[in-house]
Design an enzyme around this catalytic site. Structure first.
Site, mmCIF file in Angstrom:
data_model
loop_
_atom_site.group_PDB
_atom_site.id
_atom_site.type_symbol
_atom_site.label_atom_id
_atom_site.label_comp_id
_atom_site.label_asym_id
_atom_site.label_seq_id
_atom_site.Cartn_x
_atom_site.Cartn_y
_atom_site.Cartn_z
ATOM 1 N N ARG A 288 -21.466 -44.631 -10.432
ATOM 2 C CA ARG A 288 -21.753 -44.185 -11.976
ATOM 3 C C ARG A 288 -20.708 -44.962 -12.799
ATOM 4 O O ARG A 288 -20.828 -45.440 -13.899
ATOM 5 C CB ARG A 288 -21.619 -42.629 -12.061
ATOM 6 C CG ARG A 288 -22.824 -41.913 -11.643
ATOM 7 C CD ARG A 288 -22.570 -40.465 -11.937
ATOM 8 N NE ARG A 288 -23.929 -39.908 -11.519
ATOM 9 C CZ ARG A 288 -24.241 -38.666 -11.730
ATOM 10 N NH1 ARG A 288 -23.294 -37.694 -11.859
ATOM 11 N NH2 ARG A 288 -25.609 -38.132 -11.249
ATOM 12 N N TYR B 278 -30.582 -45.191 -15.053
ATOM 13 C CA TYR B 278 -30.546 -45.039 -13.462
ATOM 14 C C TYR B 278 -29.090 -44.506 -13.216
ATOM 15 O O TYR B 278 -28.190 -44.724 -14.137
ATOM 16 C CB TYR B 278 -30.837 -46.264 -12.930
ATOM 17 C CG TYR B 278 -30.236 -47.616 -12.823
ATOM 18 C CD1 TYR B 278 -28.891 -47.814 -13.386
ATOM 19 C CD2 TYR B 278 -30.800 -48.937 -12.493
ATOM 20 C CE1 TYR B 278 -28.197 -49.090 -13.369
ATOM 21 C CE2 TYR B 278 -30.150 -49.976 -12.384
ATOM 22 C CZ TYR B 278 -29.020 -50.088 -12.887
ATOM 23 O OH TYR B 278 -28.298 -51.264 -12.967
ATOM 24 N N GLU B 279 -28.964 -44.102 -11.959
ATOM 25 C CA GLU B 279 -27.607 -43.686 -11.587
ATOM 26 C C GLU B 279 -27.182 -42.270 -12.420
ATOM 27 O O GLU B 279 -26.186 -42.123 -12.445
ATOM 28 C CB GLU B 279 -26.414 -44.703 -11.616
ATOM 29 C CG GLU B 279 -25.505 -44.522 -10.631
ATOM 30 C CD GLU B 279 -25.865 -44.692 -9.261
ATOM 31 O OE1 GLU B 279 -27.063 -45.330 -8.823
ATOM 32 O OE2 GLU B 279 -25.446 -43.713 -8.374
ATOM 33 N N GLY B 280 -28.217 -41.555 -12.675
ATOM 34 C CA GLY B 280 -28.239 -40.415 -13.448
ATOM 35 C C GLY B 280 -28.270 -40.620 -15.049
ATOM 36 O O GLY B 280 -27.357 -41.535 -15.451
ATOM 37 N N GLN C 60 -25.512 -37.241 -17.244
ATOM 38 C CA GLN C 60 -24.082 -37.217 -17.091
ATOM 39 C C GLN C 60 -23.500 -36.226 -18.353
ATOM 40 O O GLN C 60 -22.408 -35.755 -17.891
ATOM 41 C CB GLN C 60 -23.704 -38.708 -17.919
ATOM 42 C CG GLN C 60 -24.154 -39.794 -17.014
ATOM 43 C CD GLN C 60 -23.798 -39.947 -15.646
ATOM 44 O OE1 GLN C 60 -22.822 -39.619 -15.332
ATOM 45 N NE2 GLN C 60 -24.798 -40.196 -14.704
#
Lengths: 575, 575
Positions: A290, A424-426, A431
């Site tokens: 992240r 992406y990546e959350g 977050q």
């Protein structure tokens, strides 16, 4: 030259803002001397400027494509991969026993930013590989580590993450891919994964997939998920291993990066970590990934603002005032856009590096407070870095006017490419939920410790004429402290409505901290840029934190049909 | 159905917020009865939903192309043009003597929004044609009007605007295209124009270009520019008229709309208006075209939020709380995004319609105060409408997550298409300079009159439990009044650094006014949405207006090299 590495910014931030000296002072990272840091950053700058930057447009114009079940990457990506691998960049922060250099993550983050700024679609491959190295170092057994890590570090293999399935995106726990034990210590994996970045390529000998899947007897939900390593080809025989790329997505941007649908049909894999420990292992990796994605946003923002700066310096339109540049740099509103872009990128970069320093200090010393700080800052660094990427790419387009909308200038590509990083990546919403959820589960200890650090900076005796900056920042810190206590006092289930604004408010005030420290240390242009930030960016903290305290009653007062527009005309009931 | 016209919103705004009754009460627009309004909006809704919306993806997938010197438009655009033309939509607000219906611009704006929401790349053609009709009605001599207007209103011809040249973008006064009198009342035009939207097509009998050019003896700069009408083909003979499309741009979006480079080589034209009056004539047209572009942003925002709403209602990810939707509508942060999108679009739509009502009242009564109000609101409507388009298209992508980045879903196209609207027809920076420049040249009279209208709404006796909304809005109005007086008191040459933030602050408070009036009139879901706006959107007024008052000293304290990154590493002098 289309991209120039921001070495002066890195130097200022490492030296004066994020206390990299505390990392270099540890035994673990004793090799990170100023000379080594200079060599590393200088080498990565040359690689990024000379080898990677020329590929930015190439990747867009020659998208990765699928032919005969194999992925073909854009021209030049193979040579770039070899340059990155042969330079040792994949193993920069990997352990020496893996074949890596064992240097701090902080330096890896600087390098990632430069490579991402030069060519994002390419850089995602190295970033994923570095993430896999880290995951295996933490969770794989010695035999698997010995098999795979040297090959990842050398760049003979490329590493990917296989999480998403059509019904399991943000809710990873809903995934269905199955893994069955064969009895010889291996497993057979069957299922479909989607949106797998760099799911295949034509320049590494093999591809190593980290795959989340369920054992037959696993409980439903997140606790039933285990992690497996599945190579594209059998490591011994080189024979195909029952993993196929069955499609590539046509995306808004990042065309050079193949985004694959993967079919697993009895593919042989090895378990990484314990049964049911898949999400925990993945989260170790994802936290740093992240940060890496936040840094992608910053790199693209830097590249976009450089393009806009060159355009502005060259473009003459309309009379400017006496003593001002004849180019559009002489127009105040154009200056505003350029100054705000630089102020935003510097703030985001400082936050990312502060996160990395906390990670390194935690790694080196095992200090729980640094671990907690890293955990607190990571979702902020991800969301603010990527939001800054999107915002700055948009402002850069405004500076360039109509030319920005013409693809040949490359301005629009920055926005199209960076646009995925907030997702992406959350997603950045995820977050924010992480920040007010998991990261406040300590009762607010990490947040309050960070607030104290922010406050103490504003209480330092004044130097270099930064009084006005400090006064502005002090007010923002107190406002942030108030909103943070309010969030802590809110029931954990009722924090969602203010979460995104809360994260934004935190980023704004952290950015003020970055600028204040830089201004005090270097004065001059740093202080001038800090003033821009305090006047034009920091005020948003107050509106964001007001929203953060608004709760969520207003959101649930609207009914689902009115919100979604489904089942009846939107808000028709009101007419 | 991919797009549904927001008829309930139009009804609420026209009835309760923007006082359309005052337009319908004039002699000029007496035909705009409620029945007529309902018929017009309902008809445009059907046309947009059924005929135009299916073309949105078609235009993206089958870009306009140039073959053999002629433009080929996407499949279906020709039939759509005939439907629009045959329905009389091109002449909705044209004068009856031009063959038009003579209805208020306010209704034309509603229709434009629906068509733009359904398919932006197509709608730009009708919008440009309507703009040309208006320009000719105001500035062309009777013979030219008789020649051209019936053909534009009927859709036999399509109209374009030819302003930009490579060295003359925002600075139109720098253009070089030449026009020489032949002696028979016609002129010969020679030069190159770029970025000409709908510069040619394959479905109208002819194309009518409005071209800015210079007479041989014209003074340099803006005062030397005249306006000419140049048809693609000679109106009498149908023979080619020395105008060629020599290239089409490859753009980030709006692929269905051909963006042409035009070569004029002795093309025959007629002057529109007086020698040297070209910019004045063009500005008449551009003011309303600017409102039209603001409305394009709103239409695209509406379409994007509808797509996001349908996605959210269908998508199940993660456990939601008790009593909440099982879809992601049950997550507070998703609700926030949907609610904010609706609140923003409603505010922007209200501002656009308030602008249109002022235009109509000025037209109908010659009232100078309404003319001044229209002038004040136009740059705000353009900039806020298009910024909302970009912002909402981005939020809509966040709601849809990874799916939004896959082109087949259509989510990314909204952002790619709408992205140009903040740039063309005067960048939003130009709008802000117009607001603090030309529009404050009256010493602030128009701004203060608008402020009084905003203030009086907050002083109205409370109805419908809107006390808290009114209190929030009243504080924002007073803050706005303060910032406005500060801007008036600032030297006109020193307003640029705060201009964009000043415009943003105005838009925010005008949006509060729109929501407050709607909430008071209808209560229910309108009041709930107003609360969302007051808590989550209005607070930005305070940060924006703080920046508006920051002046520009901070911007000129940074030197050109540090800002642009050209000639020396960015901020290197500080290290």
């Amino acid at each position: 030259m289309t991209y120039r590495a921001p070495l002066a910014d890195f130097h200022c931030l490492l030296t004066h803002v994020v206390d990299f000296a505390a990392v270099a002072a540890t035994e673990r990272f004793a090799e990170a001397t100023p000379d080594t840091v200079g060599d590393i950053l200088g080498g990565a700058a040359r690689l990024s400027e000379e080898v990677l930057a020329p590929l930015q447009r190439v990747g867009d114009l020659h998208p990765a494509r699928l032919e005969g079940g194999r992925v073909h990457t854009p021209p030049g990506f193979d040579a770039a991969w070899r340059a990155v691998a042969d330079g040792g960049w994949l193993g920069l922060s990997a352990r020496p026993e893996s074949g890596g250099m064992g240097l701090p993550v902080t330096l890896a983050v600087c390098v990632q930013e430069m490579m991402a700024g030069a060519c994002l679609s390419f850089q995602l491959g190295p970033l994923l590989t570095q993430g896999q190295i880290e995951a295996l170092e933490h969770h794989a057994d010695p035999a698997l580590r010995a098999l795979v890590l040297p090959r990842l570090v050398s760049g003979d293999w490329l590493g990917t993450m296989n999480l998403t399935e059509p019904q399991a995106g943000s809710d990873v726990g809903a995934l269905r891919t199955r893994a069955e034990a064969v009895g010889d210590g291996t497993y057979r994996l069957t299922g479909q994964k989607i949106w797998i970045s760099w799911g295949d390529n034509d320049f590494t000998a093999n591809v190593s997939h980290l795959v989340l899947a369920r054992l037959p007897d696993a409980p439903p939900g997140p606790r039933g998920i285990s992690l497996f390593l599945v190579p594209r080809d059998h490591p011994d025989t080189g024979a195909p291993n029952g993993v196929q790329v069955v499609g590539l997505e046509e995306k808004m941007g990042l065309h050079g990066s193949p985004t694959a649908t993967m079919a697993y049909d009895g593919a042989v894999g090895w378990m990484v970590g314990a049964p049911g420990g898949g999400l925990r292992a993945m989260f170790t990796m994802m936290n740093n990934a992240r940060l890496g994605v936040g840094v992608q946003g910053i790199g693209q923002a830097e590249a976009a603002l450089q393009l806009a700066g060159r355009h502005a310096a060259d473009r003459v339109q309309g009379a400017t005032g006496p003593g001002r540049s004849a180019s559009i740099l002489g127009h105040a509103d154009v200056r505003r856009m350029l100054a705000v872009m630089r102020a935003e990128v510097f703030a985001a970069r400082g936050i990312a590096l502060a996160t990395a320093v906390a990670i390194d200090r935690a790694t080196a010393t095992g200090c729980a407070a640094q671990t907690a700080r890293a955990g607190w800052l990571t979702p902020i660094a991800k969301a603010f870095g990527t939001d800054t990427g999107v915002d700055v790419a948009g402002i850069a387009m405004q500076v360039q006017g109509g030319a920005a909308y013409v693809e040949a200038t490359g301005a629009a590509q920055y926005l199209r490419d960076v646009r995925v990083t907030t997702i992406y990546e959350g997603t950045n919403g995820i977050q924010a939920m992480d920040l007010v959820g998991r990261k406040l589960a300590d009762g607010g200890a990490a947040a309050r410790a960070m607030l104290e650090a922010l406050r103490s900076e504003t209480l330092r005796s004044e130097t270099g004429g930064t009084d006005a900056l400090s006064t502005a920042q002090a007010a923002a810190v107190e406002r942030l402290a108030h909103a943070t206590e309010a969030m802590i006092a809110t029931d954990a289930d009722a924090r969602g409505g203010g979460a995104a604004a809360f994260l934004r408010g935190w980023a704004r005030v952290l950015g003020g901290h970055v600028h204040l420290r830089a201004a005090r240390a270097e004065g001059g242009a740093r202080a001038a840029l800090a003033r821009v930030y305090m006047q034009r960016c920091l005020p948003e903290a107050f509106s964001a934190l007001a929203e953060a305290e608004a709760g969520e009653d207003d959101l649930f007062a609207l009914d689902d049909a009115a919100l979604s527009g489904v089942a009846g005309a939107p808000l028709a009931g009101a007419a």
